[in-house]
Design an enzyme around this catalytic site. Structure first.
Site, PDB file in Angstrom:
ATOM      1  CG  ASP A 272      -8.028  47.214  37.958  1.00 34.33           C
ATOM      2  OD1 ASP A 272      -8.354  47.570  36.744  1.00 34.33           O
ATOM      3  OD2 ASP A 272      -8.919  47.016  38.956  1.00 34.33           O
TER       4      ASP A 272
ATOM      5  CE1 TYR B  58     -12.777  49.578  43.108  1.00 37.88           C
ATOM      6  CE2 TYR B  58     -10.610  49.529  42.209  1.00 37.88           C
ATOM      7  CZ  TYR B  58     -11.714  48.825  42.040  1.00 37.88           C
ATOM      8  OH  TYR B  58     -11.977  47.884  41.244  1.00 37.88           O
TER       9      TYR B  58
ATOM     10  CE  LYS C  85     -11.904  48.656  37.288  1.00 33.22           C
ATOM     11  NZ  LYS C  85     -11.129  48.659  38.494  1.00 33.22           N
TER      12      LYS C  85
ATOM     13  CG  HIS D  13     -16.446  50.258  38.056  1.00 32.64           C
ATOM     14  ND1 HIS D  13     -15.895  51.055  39.336  1.00 32.64           N
ATOM     15  CD2 HIS D  13     -16.302  49.007  38.745  1.00 32.64           C
ATOM     16  CE1 HIS D  13     -15.214  50.159  40.157  1.00 32.64           C
ATOM     17  NE2 HIS D  13     -15.634  48.916  39.923  1.00 32.64           N
TER      18      HIS D  13
END
Ligand SMILES: NC(=O)c1ccc[n+]([C@@H]2O[C@H](COP(=O)([O-])OP(=O)(O)OC[C@H]3O[C@@H](n4cnc5c(N)ncnc54)[C@H](OP(=O)(O)O)[C@@H]3O)[C@@H](O)[C@H]2O)c1
Length: 275
Positions: free
Chosen positions: A49, A54, A79, A112
């Site tokens: 994930d 990120y 996302k 997200h």
């Protein structure tokens, strides 16, 4: 079902998604992400994930390519970040994620956060990406019941997954039931309460099975029908978090864990966030 790490749930469109995955939030792009993803895959994890936000999609992609595991045996989630929401900008953001990951087809693409005034348009973009065959499944993250109802009303496809903060201090029974009755797979983020595991009840239950508090929570996720994605950079804990397929909690254990709920969030409130 739920007897081994490769066991899957089946999403509403028939796509299989592993019950257990590795979360890679906060893992750095300097070698840490690639190293951790590779060691997770070696330990048997098949689901990763990540998210555009990120900043480690390139490393996730590199680990996948270098793992030696056929691409179709791995499940990759990413996302669309808040700043990219809207129809055209989401299409472009997805292309960027796909380029960074270096993979042709993404397994699961999520919105997200439910950015006010934007998320229904973003959902339209996800529907287009899905119909074009660039992702195998689409879903949302941090959606409350009313956000889900909005996209179910305005959209044509019901989200296949809703990834939310979910753990013993925030067990969100109403949301879980809503998702269950609408065939939306619930997925737990921060399942280990970001490392805040010192609830005596969890250790006591674990002691009966020779399991840790973390393992008890992750097993509770599975038995509640919730996909779970703990994060660890520590190889021993990565392995430990996957050793949850060889014991079973009793209904009484589950009730006791449900009783820990305090509606306590470690992350932001989906109805009141400013990013
Ligand atoms: N959609 C969203 O908005 C959203 C938000 C937050 C998170 N997420 C996703 O959910 C994933 C997991 O959440 P998270 O990373 O916030 O936190 P988490 O998985 O709840 O907890 C991770 C923390 O627990 C520690 N830990 C892991 N296994 C342990 C064990 N067996 N015993 C004791 N400590 C343990 C880790 O330390 P070590 O690494 O040192 O083991 C780390 O500090 C994220 O990585 C991300 O993919 C999504």
């Amino acid at each position: 079902m739920m007897k081994s790490m490769t066991d899957t749930t089946v999403l509403s469109n028939g796509v299989k998604m592993p019950w257990l995955g590795l979360g890679v939030w906060k893992l750095k792009d300097d070698g840490e992400t690639e190293r951790t993803v590779l060691s997770a895959i070696e330990a048997g994890y098949r689901s990763i994930d990540t998210a555009a936000a990120y900043n480690n999609e390139e490393s996730v992609g590199a680990a996948i390519r270098n793992s030696g595991i056929p691409r179709d045996e791995l499940f990759v989630t990413t996302k669309i970040w808040n700043a990219d929401q809207g129809y055209e900008s989401s299409l472009a953001a997805f292309e960027e994620s796909r380029r960074k990951l270096g993979i042709e087809v993404v397994d699961l693409l999520l919105i997200h956060w439910p950015v006010k005034g934007k998320y229904t348009e973003t959902w339209r973009a996800l529907e287009k990406i899905y119909r074009d065959g660039h992702v195998r499944a689409i879903g949302v993250s941090n959606f409350q019941i009313h956000h889900l109802q909005d996209v179910m009303k305005s959209g044509e496809i019901v989200p296949m997954v809703n990834q939310v903060e979910y753990h013993p201090l925030l067990s969100q029974q109403e949301l879980r039931q809503f998702c269950q009755s609408n065939n939306i797979q619930l997925e737990a983020w921060s399942p280990l309460m970001q490392g805040n595991l010192e609830q005596p009840v969890l250790a006591e239950i674990g002691a009966k099975y020779g399991k840790s508090a973390a393992q008890v929570i992750l097993r509770w996720d599975l038995q509640n029908g919730v996909v779970t994605i703990p994060k660890s950079t520590n190889p021993a804990r990565l392995k430990q978090n996957a050793e949850i397929f060889d014991f079973e909690l009793t209904p009484e254990d589950i009730e006791q864990i449900n009783g820990l709920n305090r509606n306590q969030r470690f992350g932001a409130d989906p109805d009141n966030f400013n990013f």
